[in-house]
Design a protein around this motif. Structure first.
Motif, PDB file in Angstrom:
ATOM      1  N   GLY A 136     -13.431  10.279  85.890  1.00 19.70           N
ATOM      2  CA  GLY A 136     -14.738  10.200  86.533  1.00 19.70           C
ATOM      3  C   GLY A 136     -15.468  11.531  86.478  1.00 19.70           C
ATOM      4  O   GLY A 136     -16.684  11.581  86.252  1.00 19.70           O
ATOM      5  N   LEU A 137     -14.738  12.621  86.664  1.00 22.32           N
ATOM      6  CA  LEU A 137     -15.325  13.953  86.563  1.00 22.32           C
ATOM      7  C   LEU A 137     -15.823  14.215  85.144  1.00 22.32           C
ATOM      8  O   LEU A 137     -16.942  14.684  84.947  1.00 22.32           O
ATOM      9  N   VAL A 138     -14.991  13.893  84.160  1.00 27.94           N
ATOM     10  CA  VAL A 138     -15.351  14.095  82.756  1.00 27.94           C
ATOM     11  C   VAL A 138     -16.605  13.294  82.405  1.00 27.94           C
ATOM     12  O   VAL A 138     -17.537  13.802  81.785  1.00 27.94           O
ATOM     13  N   THR A 139     -16.649  12.044  82.847  1.00 25.80           N
ATOM     14  CA  THR A 139     -17.796  11.182  82.574  1.00 25.80           C
ATOM     15  C   THR A 139     -19.027  11.635  83.351  1.00 25.80           C
ATOM     16  O   THR A 139     -20.122  11.744  82.792  1.00 25.80           O
ATOM     17  N   ILE A 164      -7.965  16.568  78.770  1.00 27.75           N
ATOM     18  CA  ILE A 164      -6.788  15.760  79.066  1.00 27.75           C
ATOM     19  C   ILE A 164      -6.460  15.950  80.540  1.00 27.75           C
ATOM     20  O   ILE A 164      -6.438  17.075  81.033  1.00 27.75           O
ATOM     21  N   CYS A 165      -6.174  14.871  81.210  1.00 28.97           N
ATOM     22  CA  CYS A 165      -5.788  14.954  82.616  1.00 28.97           C
ATOM     23  C   CYS A 165      -4.437  15.658  82.695  1.00 28.97           C
ATOM     24  O   CYS A 165      -3.476  15.241  82.054  1.00 28.97           O
ATOM     25  N   PRO A 184      -3.955  24.317  93.888  1.00 29.45           N
ATOM     26  CA  PRO A 184      -4.056  23.158  92.999  1.00 29.45           C
ATOM     27  C   PRO A 184      -4.807  22.024  93.689  1.00 29.45           C
ATOM     28  O   PRO A 184      -4.697  21.834  94.894  1.00 29.45           O
ATOM     29  N   LEU A 185      -5.585  21.292  92.914  1.00 31.51           N
ATOM     30  CA  LEU A 185      -6.329  20.149  93.440  1.00 31.51           C
ATOM     31  C   LEU A 185      -5.489  18.896  93.288  1.00 31.51           C
ATOM     32  O   LEU A 185      -4.820  18.706  92.282  1.00 31.51           O
ATOM     33  N   LYS A 186      -5.533  18.033  94.289  1.00 30.29           N
ATOM     34  CA  LYS A 186      -4.886  16.731  94.173  1.00 30.29           C
ATOM     35  C   LYS A 186      -5.819  15.850  93.358  1.00 30.29           C
ATOM     36  O   LYS A 186      -7.007  15.760  93.633  1.00 30.29           O
ATOM     37  N   ARG A 187      -5.289  15.220  92.332  1.00 35.42           N
ATOM     38  CA  ARG A 187      -6.142  14.410  91.483  1.00 35.42           C
ATOM     39  C   ARG A 187      -5.331  13.259  90.899  1.00 35.42           C
ATOM     40  O   ARG A 187      -4.119  13.258  90.937  1.00 35.42           O
ATOM     41  N   SER A 188      -6.078  12.330  90.341  1.00 36.13           N
ATOM     42  CA  SER A 188      -5.465  11.232  89.614  1.00 36.13           C
ATOM     43  C   SER A 188      -6.181  11.158  88.276  1.00 36.13           C
ATOM     44  O   SER A 188      -7.227  11.768  88.076  1.00 36.13           O
ATOM     45  N   GLU A 189      -5.608  10.414  87.358  1.00 37.36           N
ATOM     46  CA  GLU A 189      -6.262  10.265  86.058  1.00 37.36           C
ATOM     47  C   GLU A 189      -7.633   9.609  86.233  1.00 37.36           C
ATOM     48  O   GLU A 189      -8.588   9.961  85.555  1.00 37.36           O
ATOM     49  N   GLU A 190      -7.735   8.694  87.177  1.00 36.29           N
ATOM     50  CA  GLU A 190      -9.006   8.007  87.437  1.00 36.29           C
ATOM     51  C   GLU A 190     -10.080   8.992  87.912  1.00 36.29           C
ATOM     52  O   GLU A 190     -11.200   8.981  87.407  1.00 36.29           O
ATOM     53  N   THR A 191      -9.739   9.866  88.859  1.00 32.58           N
ATOM     54  CA  THR A 191     -10.733  10.830  89.338  1.00 32.58           C
ATOM     55  C   THR A 191     -11.054  11.873  88.269  1.00 32.58           C
ATOM     56  O   THR A 191     -12.189  12.316  88.145  1.00 32.58           O
ATOM     57  N   PHE A 192     -10.053  12.263  87.491  1.00 30.60           N
ATOM     58  CA  PHE A 192     -10.291  13.217  86.402  1.00 30.60           C
ATOM     59  C   PHE A 192     -11.266  12.613  85.385  1.00 30.60           C
ATOM     60  O   PHE A 192     -12.232  13.260  84.988  1.00 30.60           O
TER      61      PHE A 192
END
Length: 53
Positions: free
Chosen positions: A30-33, A44-45, A20-28
């Motif tokens: 950013g990836l989507v954008t 959805i994050c 599993p990757l460590k992530r936050s809603e902010e980084t997710f």
């Protein structure tokens, strides 16, 4: 993928071996954008214990 192997089988094998990757809603977001995901994908994050697909 070997000849005749079903994509679902490969995805199942990969999902059992990926960490599993460590992530936050902010980084997710950013990836989507950054990768310009289509809004129709309904991204959805994921919450802890869930997987982003």
């Amino acid at each position: 993928m070997s000849t005749g192997e079903q994509p679902e089988t490969l995805a199942e094998e990969m999902s059992s071996s990926l960490l599993p990757l460590k992530r936050s809603e902010e980084t997710f977001n950013g990836l989507v954008t950054g990768f310009k995901f289509s809004a129709s994908w309904g991204d959805i994050c994921p919450h802890d214990g869930q997987t982003a697909v």
